[in-house]
Motif scaffolding. Structure first.
Motif, PDB file in Angstrom:
ATOM      1  N   LEU A 164       6.977  10.140 -38.036  1.00  0.00           N
ATOM      2  CA  LEU A 164       7.849  11.306 -37.965  1.00  0.00           C
ATOM      3  C   LEU A 164       7.230  12.489 -38.710  1.00  0.00           C
ATOM      4  CD1 LEU A 164      10.501  12.682 -37.198  1.00  0.00           C
ATOM      5  CD2 LEU A 164      11.524  11.661 -39.245  1.00  0.00           C
ATOM      6  N   ALA A 210       4.577  14.020 -36.558  1.00  0.00           N
ATOM      7  CA  ALA A 210       5.125  14.773 -35.427  1.00  0.00           C
ATOM      8  C   ALA A 210       5.685  16.120 -35.879  1.00  0.00           C
ATOM      9  CB  ALA A 210       6.209  13.948 -34.739  1.00  0.00           C
ATOM     10  N   ARG A 257       4.358  20.126 -35.184  1.00  0.00           N
ATOM     11  CA  ARG A 257       5.266  21.120 -34.603  1.00  0.00           C
ATOM     12  C   ARG A 257       5.514  22.302 -35.536  1.00  0.00           C
ATOM     13  NH1 ARG A 257       5.824  16.450 -32.317  1.00  0.00           N
ATOM     14  NH2 ARG A 257       6.661  16.226 -30.193  1.00  0.00           N
ATOM     15  N   ASP A 297       5.383   5.723 -33.385  1.00  0.00           N
ATOM     16  CA  ASP A 297       5.263   7.044 -32.773  1.00  0.00           C
ATOM     17  C   ASP A 297       5.844   7.094 -31.366  1.00  0.00           C
ATOM     18  OD1 ASP A 297       3.305   5.599 -31.459  1.00  0.00           O
ATOM     19  OD2 ASP A 297       1.644   6.870 -32.081  1.00  0.00           O
ATOM     20  N   MET A 298       6.112   5.924 -30.779  1.00  0.00           N
ATOM     21  CA  MET A 298       6.767   5.892 -29.475  1.00  0.00           C
ATOM     22  C   MET A 298       8.276   6.096 -29.598  1.00  0.00           C
ATOM     23  SD  MET A 298       4.684   2.724 -27.699  1.00  0.00           S
ATOM     24  CE  MET A 298       5.592   2.886 -26.154  1.00  0.00           C
ATOM     25  N   VAL A 353       9.634   8.102 -32.191  1.00  0.00           N
ATOM     26  CA  VAL A 353       9.883   9.423 -32.770  1.00  0.00           C
ATOM     27  C   VAL A 353      10.482  10.412 -31.767  1.00  0.00           C
ATOM     28  CG1 VAL A 353       8.715  11.467 -33.710  1.00  0.00           C
ATOM     29  CG2 VAL A 353       8.252   9.213 -34.676  1.00  0.00           C
ATOM     30  N   PRO A 354      10.012  10.467 -30.508  1.00  0.00           N
ATOM     31  CA  PRO A 354      10.609  11.447 -29.572  1.00  0.00           C
ATOM     32  C   PRO A 354      12.119  11.310 -29.421  1.00  0.00           C
ATOM     33  CG  PRO A 354       8.544  10.623 -28.685  1.00  0.00           C
ATOM     34  CD  PRO A 354       8.848   9.797 -29.898  1.00  0.00           C
ATOM     35  N   ALA A 355      12.656  10.093 -29.546  1.00  0.00           N
ATOM     36  CA  ALA A 355      14.103   9.915 -29.443  1.00  0.00           C
ATOM     37  C   ALA A 355      14.817  10.601 -30.605  1.00  0.00           C
ATOM     38  CB  ALA A 355      14.449   8.433 -29.401  1.00  0.00           C
ATOM     39  N   LEU A 384      13.609  13.136 -32.355  1.00  0.00           N
ATOM     40  CA  LEU A 384      13.439  14.579 -32.164  1.00  0.00           C
ATOM     41  C   LEU A 384      14.438  15.114 -31.146  1.00  0.00           C
ATOM     42  CD1 LEU A 384       9.534  14.895 -32.126  1.00  0.00           C
ATOM     43  CD2 LEU A 384      11.100  15.292 -34.040  1.00  0.00           C
ATOM     44  N   ARG A 385      14.728  14.325 -30.135  1.00  0.00           N
ATOM     45  CA  ARG A 385      15.714  14.753 -29.146  1.00  0.00           C
ATOM     46  C   ARG A 385      17.116  14.788 -29.762  1.00  0.00           C
ATOM     47  NH1 ARG A 385      16.795  12.120 -23.085  1.00  0.00           N
ATOM     48  NH2 ARG A 385      18.369  13.643 -22.474  1.00  0.00           N
ATOM     49  N   VAL A 428      13.313   9.257 -23.980  1.00  0.00           N
ATOM     50  CA  VAL A 428      12.758  10.309 -23.129  1.00  0.00           C
ATOM     51  C   VAL A 428      12.933   9.911 -21.673  1.00  0.00           C
ATOM     52  CG1 VAL A 428      10.648  11.525 -22.484  1.00  0.00           C
ATOM     53  CG2 VAL A 428      11.115  11.029 -24.880  1.00  0.00           C
TER      54      VAL A 428
END
Length: 231
Positions: free
Chosen positions: A19, A22, A26, A201-202, A204-206, A208-209, A227
């Protein structure tokens, strides 16, 4: 425009490091802490000056005072993530055999530490800021031998829910990332092959969303924000 700042515990490895990486990519600044100083230094070397490394244990009041000072010096916080956790004995043991001194350490790390972080950091949160307490499905499922860790995460879930009710002007979430390929998860299953679990890291996008969508204060799982999933 000033870059947003996050405070992340357990930032030296696993989900906390993923996290932090990421967010820095950003344009964020991250105040990262963890018990293992060498690993935190390695994270700092990788992430550069945007990552402010403060090694120490969240159960230590003196260390929390250092975190509070760093947060004040950074200005307003946009995000607090209580990710640091203690599993307990490895291999896991049944509650009837659970060493109470170990259970106390689990609760101090997984419940009291996050609350103490929130207590000093809430006044530093920017309007509309977010708090994320990392939970687990062990908080809601009665898995044998997970009583120590699971009950601590259940307590953290309830603390999070009450904080969310007490501070409706903020975004306060319990977030269950699911099983991941981490050192702690391996310690829960010593000798087992956990290579089928996703890398942090797979996941983390959840999160962030979740932070981007800012739903109502509640408990969420990574699968709720996968995602490609339509909200």
């Amino acid at each position: 425009m000033a870059r947003p700042t996050a405070l992340i515990t357990g930032a030296s490895a696993g989900f906390g490091l993923a996290l932090s990486r990421a967010l820095v990519q950003r344009g964020w600044r991250v105040i990262g802490t963890a018990r293992r100083g060498e690993r935190l230094a390695s994270a700092s070397e990788e992430l550069g000056t945007a990552f402010i490394a403060i090694p120490g244990d969240v159960t230590d009041p003196a260390h929390r005072a250092l975190l509070a000072e760093a947060a004040r010096n950074a200005g307003q916080l946009a995000l607090i993530v209580n990710n640091a956790s203690r599993l307990g004995p490895s291999p896991l043991v049944r509650l009837a055999d659970y060493p109470l001194d170990e259970l106390e350490l689990v609760y101090r790390t997984n419940v009291l530490g996050p609350l103490a972080i929130v207590q000093f950091a809430l006044p530093l949160l920017a309007p509309g800021g977010s708090v994320v307490n990392i939970s687990s499905d062990a908080a809601i499922e009665p898995y044998p031998e997970w009583g120590g860790y699971g009950s601590s995460k259940a307590a953290l879930d309830q603390l999070t829910a009450i904080l969310g009710a007490e501070h409706p002007e903020l975004s306060i979430y319990a977030f269950d990332p699911g099983d991941m390929r981490t050192e702690m998860h391996q310690a829960a299953f010593p000798g087992d092959d956990i290579s089928d679990r996703p890398e942090p890291d797979m996941v983390v996008p959840a999160l962030l969303r979740l932070l981007a969508e800012k739903p109502k204060n509640a408990r969420y799982a990574a699968t709720d924000f996968a995602v490609g999933r339509v909200s």
